[in-house]
Scaffold this active site. Structure first.
Site, short mmCIF file in Angstrom:
data_model
loop_
_atom_site.label_atom_id
_atom_site.label_comp_id
_atom_site.label_asym_id
_atom_site.label_seq_id
_atom_site.Cartn_x
_atom_site.Cartn_y
_atom_site.Cartn_z
N ASP A 7 0.82 -1.22 0.00
CA ASP A 7 0.00 0.00 0.00
C ASP A 7 0.85 1.26 0.00
OD1 ASP A 7 -1.96 -1.84 0.34
OD2 ASP A 7 -2.79 -0.98 2.18
N ASP A 8 0.18 2.37 -0.27
CA ASP A 8 0.68 3.75 -0.07
C ASP A 8 1.68 4.23 -1.10
OD1 ASP A 8 -0.89 3.46 2.13
OD2 ASP A 8 0.66 3.84 3.63
N HIS A 56 -6.24 3.09 -3.64
CA HIS A 56 -6.07 3.32 -2.20
C HIS A 56 -6.41 4.78 -1.87
CE1 HIS A 56 -4.78 2.07 1.73
NE2 HIS A 56 -3.63 2.74 1.76
N HIS A 89 -5.13 9.45 0.51
CA HIS A 89 -5.04 8.58 1.68
C HIS A 89 -6.01 9.04 2.77
CE1 HIS A 89 -3.18 5.83 4.65
NE2 HIS A 89 -2.91 5.15 3.56
N HIS A 142 3.89 -2.24 2.82
CA HIS A 142 3.86 -0.89 2.24
C HIS A 142 5.13 -0.67 1.43
CE1 HIS A 142 1.14 -0.84 5.67
NE2 HIS A 142 0.48 0.13 5.04
#
Ligand code: ZN
Length: 489
Positions: A299-300, A350, A354, A441
């Site tokens: 993620d991210d 995603h 955020h 991540h």
């Protein structure tokens, strides 16, 4: 009794003073372009004993083409060239005199050379030789068993091909082409070219499933069946199956090369074993449903060094993962995003900033999702099918507003907290099972470092490293929008 006059007006209104010229000029019925000749026909002139036809030659002088008896009422001139205008004059001959001239001219338009009539993926393609003097081209079609010809296209004079998209599969048609200059039409081909149309399957899709790789395609009415072809990475195309019946529009490949990228294409055929064109080919990484599998998720990102290093590891082992990217980062790390797509990894959504969706308004949620999808589409060409809410925070409102499946995880490595490769590796070794979704991540070098160990370790343990969608498909789990998933089981 023949009336003899010395000065008479011709039918053109120009006085003619020739000696013994009598009566008006004969009347032309038609001047038609045939194949390689011009056909002139005229009306019978009463009491005539014959006719004389003249043609203007290259130096502008009249030359006698033919002298004919009174029962001849037509003449075919073979000395004609495409696009060249021919000037003629015709007079009737009487016992003691000759009539005035009837003058007329006509451009000769030759029959276009029909080159080919073939089945193509978009329809029946008709090609012909270039017509240099045409102002228009017309294409005609006749359905087998019918007598009428339909003009199906009026094209510019420079056209040399046409694709008939309205021809129906399994029917036989004959095609002809004519060229036109102003009012003058060429003849068409004597018999034309016939073809039995075989449609091309459209919307071919391919998916992993618990039984193997499942292919689906659109129905082509009245065909005998379909031939399915497969090509495994670096291999060549091979016919793997025949599916009989026009409504049998799916096939399960149980002998696919698991762990590899496979491409498929389909074509229809008639009972006469006449084949249509191949559909577009579709590809997937074949996942063995009988072997354990894991979906690593990051993620991210994207980020510069961590994402690149993780992709290096995945590529080295022929593994794939899912990247839930943040929309606002996509433009800055477009090359990493493109590489994720190129290596067969899945790109998920995603949100753009955020944003914690559980405390956002419905409008904000929609905007966060759609802006991100647009950015991913713009920079990778892929449209995400999955959403991971930041922090995994999902409530009833998020489920009803987000029109995509929501994917959380079953193994939390806490890599963002520890920033320690060994602890990430330890958690993966401890908690990973068949069907696990592992959360990491791609922002931290410690995570990239851990990936270098995790990937070969899981492969040695017998796991297939697949994307979230591949795993769900292979396990037969149909993902529904607005539903939260944490693992494949
Ligand atoms: Zn996140």
């Amino acid at each position: 009794m023949l009336l003899v006059i010395f000065a008479v007006a011709t039918n053109l209104g120009v006085p003619s003073y020739a000696l013994m010229t009598s009566s008006k000029a004969p009347e032309i019925k038609s001047v038609k372009c045939l194949d390689g000749k011009m056909k002139i026909t005229w009306k019978k002139a009463e009491n005539a004993v014959g006719y004389k036809l003249y043609k203007k030659n290259g130096s502008g002088k009249w030359a006698l083409l033919a002298e004919m008896k009174e029962n001849r009422l037509s003449y075919e001139d073979s000395a004609v060239k495409d696009g060249v205008t021919n000037s003629y004059r015709l007079r009737a001959v009487y016992k003691k005199s000759e009539s005035a001239y009837c003058n007329f001219s006509r451009i000769y338009m030759s029959v276009p050379k029909l080159k080919s009539v073939t089945n193509t993926a978009s329809g029946v393609k008709i090609t012909w030789g270039k017509c240099n003097n045409a102002t228009q081209i017309r294409v005609y079609r006749q359905l087998e068993g019918r007598t009428n010809w339909n003009c199906i296209a009026k094209l510019s004079g420079s056209a040399v091909s046409y694709t008939d998209t309205k021809a129906e599969s399994a029917k036989t048609y004959t095609y002809k082409v004519r060229q036109i200059n102003g009012e003058v039409f060429s003849a068409s081909q004597k018999s034309g070219v016939s073809l039995t149309v075989i449609g091309t399957p459209k919307s071919v899709s391919v998916k992993n499933s618990p039984d193997g790789v499942t292919l689906k395609w659109s129905k082509i009415p009245s065909v005998y069946g379909y031939a399915v072809w497969r090509k495994t990475e670096n291999g060549s195309w091979k016919r793997i199956a025949s599916v009989v019946g026009d409504s049998k529009t799916s096939y399960i490949d149980k002998k696919t090369a698991y762990g590899k990228k496979n491409s498929y294409k389909v074509r229809a055929y008639l009972s006469a074993k006449k084949y249509g064109c191949f559909s577009e080919s579709v590809s997937l990484y074949s996942v063995n449903p009988k072997k354990p599998m894991v979906a690593l998720t990051y993620d991210d990102g994207p980020s510069s060094s961590a994402t690149s290093s993780i992709l290096d590891t995945l590529e080295a082992y022929g593994a794939r993962a899912t990247f839930f990217v943040v929309g606002s980062r996509v433009a800055s790390y477009a090359s990493q995003l493109k590489r994720e797509a190129k290596l067969g990894c899945e790109i998920g959504n995603h949100t753009f900033n955020h944003t914690t969706l559980t405390s956002a308004s419905s409008n904000t949620i929609r905007k966060e999702i759609e802006d991100t999808n647009r950015a991913i589409q713009k920079y990778s060409g892929k449209t995400p099918a999955l959403v991971r809410a930041p922090g995994g925070a999902v409530n009833q409102n998020v489920k009803s507003v987000v029109k995509y499946p929501l994917i959380n995880w079953s193994v939390d490595t806490l890599d963002w907290k520890s920033r320690n490769a060994d602890s990430v590796i330890a958690e993966v070794k401890r908690s990973t099972r068949d069907g696990s979704v592992v959360l990491m991540h791609d922002l931290y070098n410690s995570t990239a470092q851990a990936t270098k160990t995790i990937v070969p370790y899981l492969i040695d343990e017998g796991y297939q490293l697949v994307t979230v969608s591949e795993m769900m498909d292979a396990k037969g789990i149909r993902l529904e929008s607005g539903t939260l998933y944490t693992r494949a089981s």
